[in-house]
Design an enzyme around this catalytic site. Sequence first.
Site, PDB file in Angstrom:
ATOM      1  N   GLU A   1      88.859   3.116  23.372  1.00 57.11           N
ATOM      2  CA  GLU A   1      88.233   1.814  23.651  1.00 57.11           C
ATOM      3  C   GLU A   1      88.096   1.568  25.146  1.00 57.11           C
ATOM      4  O   GLU A   1      88.555   0.542  25.667  1.00 57.11           O
ATOM      5  CB  GLU A   1      89.044   0.689  22.985  1.00 57.11           C
ATOM      6  CG  GLU A   1      89.012   0.759  21.471  1.00 57.11           C
ATOM      7  CD  GLU A   1      89.581  -0.462  20.766  1.00 57.11           C
ATOM      8  OE1 GLU A   1      90.431  -1.152  21.356  1.00 57.11           O
ATOM      9  OE2 GLU A   1      89.180  -0.738  19.622  1.00 57.11           O
TER      10      GLU A   1
ATOM     11  N   GLU B   1      87.843   4.094  13.926  1.00 57.47           N
ATOM     12  CA  GLU B   1      88.755   3.013  13.536  1.00 57.47           C
ATOM     13  C   GLU B   1      87.966   1.994  12.742  1.00 57.47           C
ATOM     14  O   GLU B   1      86.889   1.567  13.175  1.00 57.47           O
ATOM     15  CB  GLU B   1      89.345   2.281  14.753  1.00 57.47           C
ATOM     16  CG  GLU B   1      90.413   3.020  15.488  1.00 57.47           C
ATOM     17  CD  GLU B   1      91.048   2.188  16.604  1.00 57.47           C
ATOM     18  OE1 GLU B   1      91.096   0.946  16.485  1.00 57.47           O
ATOM     19  OE2 GLU B   1      91.476   2.784  17.598  1.00 57.47           O
TER      20      GLU B   1
HETATM   21  C1  BGP Z   1      92.031  -1.339  18.420  1.00 57.53           C
HETATM   22  C2  BGP Z   1      93.004  -0.364  19.022  1.00 57.53           C
HETATM   23  C3  BGP Z   1      94.077   0.132  18.123  1.00 57.53           C
HETATM   24  C4  BGP Z   1      94.472  -0.792  16.995  1.00 57.53           C
HETATM   25  C5  BGP Z   1      93.344  -1.625  16.431  1.00 57.53           C
HETATM   26  C6  BGP Z   1      93.769  -2.771  15.560  1.00 57.53           C
HETATM   27  O1  BGP Z   1      91.614  -2.277  19.363  1.00 57.53           O
HETATM   28  O2  BGP Z   1      92.345   0.802  19.482  1.00 57.53           O
HETATM   29  O3  BGP Z   1      95.116   0.610  18.905  1.00 57.53           O
HETATM   30  O4  BGP Z   1      95.646  -1.417  17.200  1.00 57.53           O
HETATM   31  O5  BGP Z   1      92.501  -2.145  17.413  1.00 57.53           O
HETATM   32  O6  BGP Z   1      94.181  -3.840  16.359  1.00 57.53           O
HETATM   33  P1  BGP Z   1      95.539  -4.609  16.132  1.00 57.53           P
HETATM   34  O7  BGP Z   1      96.582  -3.559  16.111  1.00 57.53           O
HETATM   35  O8  BGP Z   1      95.675  -5.508  17.266  1.00 57.53           O
HETATM   36  O9  BGP Z   1      95.396  -5.287  14.829  1.00 57.53           O
END
Ligand code: BGP
Length: 482
Positions: A175, A380
């Site tokens: 990201e 993701e």
């Molecule tokens: C993205 C990141 C991840 C992951 C995901 C979910 O922004 O790359 O590392 O954590 O989001 O977010 P969260 O864990 O805050 O729910």
Amino acid sequence: MSFKKGFLWGGATAANQFEGAWDEDGKGPSVPDHVRGGTVSSPRLWDMEIKDGVYYPSHKAVDFYHRYAEDIALYGEMGFKCFRLSINWSRIFPTGMEKEPNREGLDFYHKVFAECRKYGIEPLVTMSHYELPWGLSEIYNGWTGRDVIDHWMNYAETLFTEYKDEVKYWLTFNEINIATMPMGRILGLGMQGEDGKPMFKAEETPEEASDRFTALHNQFVASALAVVLGHRINPEFRIGCMIAGTEMYPYSCNPADVKEAQDAMNMRNYFCGDVQVRGHYPYYAERYFKDHGITVRKEAGDDEILKKGTVDFYSFSYYMSSTCSTDPDVLEKAGGNMITGMKNPYLKSSDWGWQIDPLGLRIYLNDVYGRYEIPLMVVENGLGANDVRAEDGLFHDTYRIDYLRDHIKAMHEAVLDGVDLMGYTMWGCTDLVSASTGEMKKRYGFVYVDRDNDGNGDLHRERKDSFYWFRKVCETNGEDLD
Ligand code: BGP
């Protein structure tokens, strides 16, 4: 049939949210090891010194470091074709600045890749997923320091040479576009925060913003140099960028809202992909920097490096869409992982306020493919939810199955639209620590982990209903989604 043969179905994780063992076998501290747990209402705080008696979620996380064989066996059982994980830089170079790598760190990932091979699972490795070694953060203020590029290249060369026959797919920075916003300073760029203050910063001076965009520029150069080096070490490598993907809609058809959304899409979403895929800064950046008093400190030769080190594929995370408005009355803010906007009255939200929009994924895939015409991968996607054990003792996460099914259907349509899609790794395939809030309660997994927000629980694993559902998806290459 829509998904191509060899489509990479699987799950995604990140070392600092998953591995634990934060100081074992020679590992040094990393930036997230200094970040406390939190919730939506009490933000995660950043500590200069790691304090005794304070709970830091990354320190034990969910203990993949000791349970990798069991976890990967579960992925094998589901029929994963791909497992996305990150390598924890400070496991390989404890301060980030050593010349020689830590052998025990390297061996751990050899064991992980060997386990993947057993089940025919292709690893997809993120080289930096919010995990800058603390040493580099402290000495150089993270990526603000140009010298960090040299340390990164030592790290990159070590990984590429060490794992050249075990890993084919690589992502440079997770990201990377979080750094286009002040909130990306600590996790994205490893810059130093204010002791005891929230990890996410909201406001900046133009000088601070200049440092941030210079740090991002250094990451662009580092990524491009790594792409060139990786291809030299193994021409079979496929190296991608990774963008936090959000489709920004105009809240209304007022042209002012449409312009607002276009500007947001440009600087928050497209900017990094434009540099990493096309090999140069996009035309709109100059005006943005001028209007915001930002100076990016570049060096001679950087433009040439960016041109040479373009990526082989574009990967992204997708959880939600967002809206942009210029109307002062439209004030209600919607939640989100990093790109927030107004509430969209046509969409429902998750328990954490993330607006669920499968059609937005199809739109996004078409937008990005139309722009770059290189292979795309969703690395993701998923639903953070508070899973509660039912009376029969099991986890019936039908809401998660619904979310995933709708998004996979949207991908299916995008493929029929003509988009070249390589794969899909669902986020947090085994429950892990949330990046934004530090909670365990915000679960994404096919596999449940016994651990709570305060670090209690014996860490044992259990299959949820979505586990069996996803097994069918993998088995039928995404054809059977019922
Ligand atoms: C993205 C990141 C991840 C992951 C995901 C979910 O922004 O790359 O590392 O954590 O989001 O977010 P969260 O864990 O805050 O729910």
